[in-house]
Design a protein around this motif. Structure first.
Motif, PDB file in Angstrom:
ATOM      1  N   ALA A 107     -70.889  15.308   1.650  1.00 56.67           N
ATOM      2  CA  ALA A 107     -70.680  14.719   0.273  1.00 56.67           C
ATOM      3  C   ALA A 107     -69.461  13.499   0.558  1.00 56.67           C
ATOM      4  CB  ALA A 107     -69.831  15.658  -0.362  1.00 56.67           C
ATOM      5  N   PHE A 108     -69.369  12.676  -0.348  1.00 56.69           N
ATOM      6  CA  PHE A 108     -68.413  11.646  -0.188  1.00 56.69           C
ATOM      7  C   PHE A 108     -67.540  11.678  -1.361  1.00 56.69           C
ATOM      8  CE2 PHE A 108     -67.066   7.433  -1.106  1.00 56.69           C
ATOM      9  CZ  PHE A 108     -66.557   6.704  -0.175  1.00 56.69           C
ATOM     10  N   VAL A 109     -66.241  11.713  -1.241  1.00 54.77           N
ATOM     11  CA  VAL A 109     -65.111  11.685  -2.301  1.00 54.77           C
ATOM     12  C   VAL A 109     -64.860  10.408  -2.471  1.00 54.77           C
ATOM     13  CG1 VAL A 109     -63.192  12.819  -3.254  1.00 54.77           C
ATOM     14  CG2 VAL A 109     -64.805  14.129  -1.951  1.00 54.77           C
ATOM     15  N   ALA A 110     -64.919   9.869  -3.341  1.00 52.02           N
ATOM     16  CA  ALA A 110     -64.353   8.415  -3.548  1.00 52.02           C
ATOM     17  C   ALA A 110     -63.016   8.229  -4.157  1.00 52.02           C
ATOM     18  CB  ALA A 110     -65.376   7.599  -4.458  1.00 52.02           C
ATOM     19  N   PHE A 111     -61.922   7.531  -3.759  1.00 57.74           N
ATOM     20  CA  PHE A 111     -60.948   7.407  -4.319  1.00 57.74           C
ATOM     21  C   PHE A 111     -60.148   5.944  -4.490  1.00 57.74           C
ATOM     22  CE2 PHE A 111     -59.881   9.004   0.203  1.00 57.74           C
ATOM     23  CZ  PHE A 111     -59.716   7.894   0.746  1.00 57.74           C
ATOM     24  N   ASP A 112     -61.117   4.935  -4.159  1.00 59.59           N
ATOM     25  CA  ASP A 112     -60.617   3.766  -4.502  1.00 59.59           C
ATOM     26  C   ASP A 112     -61.752   2.693  -4.662  1.00 59.59           C
ATOM     27  OD1 ASP A 112     -59.051   1.550  -5.028  1.00 59.59           O
ATOM     28  OD2 ASP A 112     -57.645   1.915  -3.401  1.00 59.59           O
ATOM     29  N   LEU A 113     -61.636   1.741  -5.469  1.00 62.66           N
ATOM     30  CA  LEU A 113     -62.856   0.603  -5.808  1.00 62.66           C
ATOM     31  C   LEU A 113     -62.507  -0.719  -4.931  1.00 62.66           C
ATOM     32  CD1 LEU A 113     -65.598   0.129  -7.058  1.00 62.66           C
ATOM     33  CD2 LEU A 113     -64.198  -0.620  -9.327  1.00 62.66           C
ATOM     34  N   LEU A 114     -63.152  -1.164  -3.976  1.00 64.01           N
ATOM     35  CA  LEU A 114     -62.757  -2.679  -3.408  1.00 64.01           C
ATOM     36  C   LEU A 114     -63.609  -3.543  -3.997  1.00 64.01           C
ATOM     37  CD1 LEU A 114     -61.612  -0.270  -1.571  1.00 64.01           C
ATOM     38  CD2 LEU A 114     -62.152  -1.895   0.473  1.00 64.01           C
ATOM     39  N   ALA A 115     -64.696  -3.380  -4.719  1.00 63.02           N
ATOM     40  CA  ALA A 115     -65.600  -4.406  -5.216  1.00 63.02           C
ATOM     41  C   ALA A 115     -66.486  -3.719  -6.229  1.00 63.02           C
ATOM     42  CB  ALA A 115     -66.493  -5.267  -3.962  1.00 63.02           C
ATOM     43  N   LEU A 142     -56.419  -6.542  -7.583  1.00 58.92           N
ATOM     44  CA  LEU A 142     -56.129  -5.696  -8.771  1.00 58.92           C
ATOM     45  C   LEU A 142     -55.061  -4.780  -8.738  1.00 58.92           C
ATOM     46  CD1 LEU A 142     -59.627  -5.357 -10.613  1.00 58.92           C
ATOM     47  CD2 LEU A 142     -57.727  -6.985 -11.194  1.00 58.92           C
ATOM     48  N   PRO A 143     -54.288  -4.459  -9.367  1.00 60.93           N
ATOM     49  CA  PRO A 143     -53.549  -3.253  -9.266  1.00 60.93           C
ATOM     50  C   PRO A 143     -54.119  -1.888  -8.984  1.00 60.93           C
ATOM     51  CG  PRO A 143     -53.189  -4.039 -11.541  1.00 60.93           C
ATOM     52  CD  PRO A 143     -54.054  -4.913 -10.863  1.00 60.93           C
ATOM     53  N   GLN A 144     -53.200  -0.848  -8.451  1.00 59.41           N
ATOM     54  CA  GLN A 144     -54.003   0.213  -8.174  1.00 59.41           C
ATOM     55  C   GLN A 144     -54.537   0.909  -9.606  1.00 59.41           C
ATOM     56  OE1 GLN A 144     -54.540   2.460  -5.241  1.00 59.41           O
ATOM     57  NE2 GLN A 144     -55.924   3.330  -6.757  1.00 59.41           N
ATOM     58  N   SER A 145     -53.895   0.918 -10.513  1.00 59.56           N
ATOM     59  CA  SER A 145     -54.125   1.460 -11.772  1.00 59.56           C
ATOM     60  C   SER A 145     -55.367   0.891 -12.694  1.00 59.56           C
ATOM     61  CB  SER A 145     -52.806   1.310 -12.804  1.00 59.56           C
ATOM     62  OG  SER A 145     -52.617  -0.161 -12.992  1.00 59.56           O
ATOM     63  N   GLU A 146     -55.447  -0.238 -12.328  1.00 59.92           N
ATOM     64  CA  GLU A 146     -56.826  -1.163 -12.779  1.00 59.92           C
ATOM     65  C   GLU A 146     -57.969  -0.518 -12.116  1.00 59.92           C
ATOM     66  OE1 GLU A 146     -59.365  -2.819 -15.283  1.00 59.92           O
ATOM     67  OE2 GLU A 146     -57.215  -2.404 -15.537  1.00 59.92           O
ATOM     68  N   ARG A 147     -57.823  -0.706 -10.769  1.00 67.73           N
ATOM     69  CA  ARG A 147     -58.768  -0.179  -9.895  1.00 67.73           C
ATOM     70  C   ARG A 147     -59.346   1.104 -10.155  1.00 67.73           C
ATOM     71  NH1 ARG A 147     -55.274  -2.143  -5.871  1.00 67.73           N
ATOM     72  NH2 ARG A 147     -55.741  -0.047  -4.818  1.00 67.73           N
ATOM     73  N   ARG A 148     -58.349   2.288 -10.446  1.00 67.85           N
ATOM     74  CA  ARG A 148     -58.643   3.552 -10.876  1.00 67.85           C
ATOM     75  C   ARG A 148     -59.601   3.551 -12.083  1.00 67.85           C
ATOM     76  NH1 ARG A 148     -59.172   8.942  -9.009  1.00 67.85           N
ATOM     77  NH2 ARG A 148     -59.630  10.041 -10.995  1.00 67.85           N
ATOM     78  N   VAL A 149     -59.260   2.837 -13.148  1.00 70.07           N
ATOM     79  CA  VAL A 149     -59.647   2.824 -14.282  1.00 70.07           C
ATOM     80  C   VAL A 149     -61.250   2.319 -14.068  1.00 70.07           C
ATOM     81  CG1 VAL A 149     -60.222   1.624 -16.389  1.00 70.07           C
ATOM     82  CG2 VAL A 149     -57.876   2.507 -15.948  1.00 70.07           C
ATOM     83  N   ARG A 150     -61.439   1.112 -13.385  1.00 70.92           N
ATOM     84  CA  ARG A 150     -62.709   0.779 -13.055  1.00 70.92           C
ATOM     85  C   ARG A 150     -63.533   1.744 -12.229  1.00 70.92           C
ATOM     86  NH1 ARG A 150     -62.869  -5.592 -12.527  1.00 70.92           N
ATOM     87  NH2 ARG A 150     -61.123  -6.112 -14.267  1.00 70.92           N
ATOM     88  N   LEU A 151     -62.834   2.460 -11.398  1.00 76.52           N
ATOM     89  CA  LEU A 151     -63.567   3.591 -10.547  1.00 76.52           C
ATOM     90  C   LEU A 151     -64.123   4.701 -11.233  1.00 76.52           C
ATOM     91  CD1 LEU A 151     -64.358   4.424  -7.608  1.00 76.52           C
ATOM     92  CD2 LEU A 151     -62.122   5.714  -7.714  1.00 76.52           C
ATOM     93  N   GLU A 152     -63.299   5.083 -12.440  1.00 77.44           N
ATOM     94  CA  GLU A 152     -63.648   6.240 -13.284  1.00 77.44           C
ATOM     95  C   GLU A 152     -64.946   5.610 -13.869  1.00 77.44           C
ATOM     96  OE1 GLU A 152     -60.429   7.347 -15.452  1.00 77.44           O
ATOM     97  OE2 GLU A 152     -59.286   8.309 -13.936  1.00 77.44           O
ATOM     98  N   ARG A 153     -64.887   4.360 -14.486  1.00 77.80           N
ATOM     99  CA  ARG A 153     -65.803   3.989 -15.132  1.00 77.80           C
ATOM    100  C   ARG A 153     -67.362   3.926 -14.285  1.00 77.80           C
ATOM    101  NH1 ARG A 153     -63.985  -1.788 -16.619  1.00 77.80           N
ATOM    102  NH2 ARG A 153     -62.638  -0.324 -17.702  1.00 77.80           N
TER     103      ARG A 153
END
Length: 361
Positions: free
Chosen positions: A117-125, A134-145
């Motif tokens: 399985a793959f557990v994602a914890f950051d969005l690079l693109a 982008l700041p970590q907080s914004e990358r997290r919001v986009r990752l959740e989306r």
């Protein structure tokens, strides 16, 4: 010469430095630390490319994951995360290691028997555009989306801004095989190759028998590592791991300090059969395997009469998951008292409950 695309491999993953405790609440995003293979996932127009921490391709070892991620992810995204194998009792790092097999037939069989399985914890693109600035907080919001409706084998790691919740995770999630907690400054951009985050791991001590050593880089004037043992319930001394973080002066001093214990060490040594074995499948200190990458892991026996106190994070089966840290000698401790029953055992915790907290708080 044109610079490489910020959304194409290779990209060095952002790293973490060790911290003794969680940083103060406020300004940090806390996540569980997964015990698997760090990987970046590139969803290209042609499919999925899996990149390891050391910038190597992983696709051939995880064909089932490559196929599933190609179907689940939109083109033009790059994820940072961890490849894991989920067993009946939590994360199974032993089973994950077995997936790195050179034979294609064996890889195909293991993909069915122990799927990853793959557990994602950051969005690079996303959408073909880099998000690393982008700041970590914004990358997290986009990752959740992006992963809001993700289903196994793709998972979104839990995250929280509440230090008390993170402290609770540090204790409870270990029972599911997790490895600690990562603390990420919320304003942090993604910094490839930099130790810009913090990892807080479990820290425990154990008294171990020193039953052998390895030379430092084939130099017979310096000790590279000490081989550690613990007695099991049957009274057999089992190899539990190594400790190797010494200064060069201490490495040289250990040669003289351990010299008396080398005399007739093999005569009644509990690992005598291992020292004389030629079968690489034999569970012996220094046995060559495909994981040792050609390193010389031969060892020198010592009479098992000295005890060292070491610091370790957690067990993988009945061995230390990582190299232990030497703290001090324990001349007051009889070797026979160095048993497994001194070790703290994590309370089992269901892995599915970890994912139940996937939305940032």
């Amino acid at each position: 010469m044109a610079s490489p695309s910020p959304t194409s491999p290779p990209i060095e993953p952002m790293l973490a430095k060790i911290a003794d405790e969680l940083p103060p609440e406020g300004g940090f995003l806390y996540e569980p630390k997964w015990d698997g293979f760090r990987a970046l996932v590139f969803r290209t127009a042609d499919g999925v490319y899996l990149q390891s921490r050391d910038l190597r391709p992983l696709n051939r070892y995880f064909p089932e994951l490559e196929k599933a991620l190609a179907e689940a992810l939109p083109r033009g995204c790059v994820l940072d995360g961890e490849i894991v194998v989920m067993g009946a009792n939590g994360l199974d790092f032993d089973a994950l290691q077995q997936r790195l097999h050179p034979a294609a037939s064996r890889v195909a069989k293991l993909a069915q028997a122990t799927p990853a399985a793959f557990v994602a914890f950051d969005l690079l693109a996303a959408g073909g555009r880099s998000t690393m600035e982008l700041p970590q907080s914004e990358r997290r919001v986009r990752l959740e989306r992006l992963l809001g409706s993700a289903a196994a084998p793709l998972h979104l790691t839990p995250a929280t801004r509440d230090r008390a919740v993170a402290q609770d995770w540090l204790q409870r999630f270990e029972g599911a095989g997790l490895d600690g907690v990562i603390a990420k400054p919320e304003a942090l951009p993604y910094q490839p190759g930099k130790r810009a985050m913090y990892k807080i791991k479990h820290s425990r001590t154990a008294d171990c028998v020193v039953a052998g050593f390895r030379w430092y880089r084939d130099q017979e004037d310096a000790v590279g590592s000490l081989l550690l043992g613990l007695y099991d319930e049957a009274g057999a001394l089992q190899h539990v791991g190594v400790t190797s973080a010494f200064t060069m002066q201490m490495r040289k001093d250990l040669v003289q300090e351990l010299a008396p214990l080398r005399e007739q060490a093999l005569e009644n040594h509990p690992w005598r059969d291992w020292a004389q074995a030629s079968d690489e499948s034999t569970r012996m200190p220094g046995a060559q395997s495909r994981w040792s990458a050609g390193k010389d892991l031969s060892w020198q026996p010592l009479r098992p009469e000295r005890v060292a106190e070491v610091r370790y994070d957690h067990l993988q089966g009945d061995r230390f998951r990582h190299a232990a840290v030497f703290l001090r000698w324990r001349p007051d401790k009889p070797p026979q008292d160095c048993r497994y029953d001194q070790l703290e055992v994590a309370t089992p915790f269901e892995l599915e409950k970890v994912f139940g907290a996937a939305k940032a708080r």
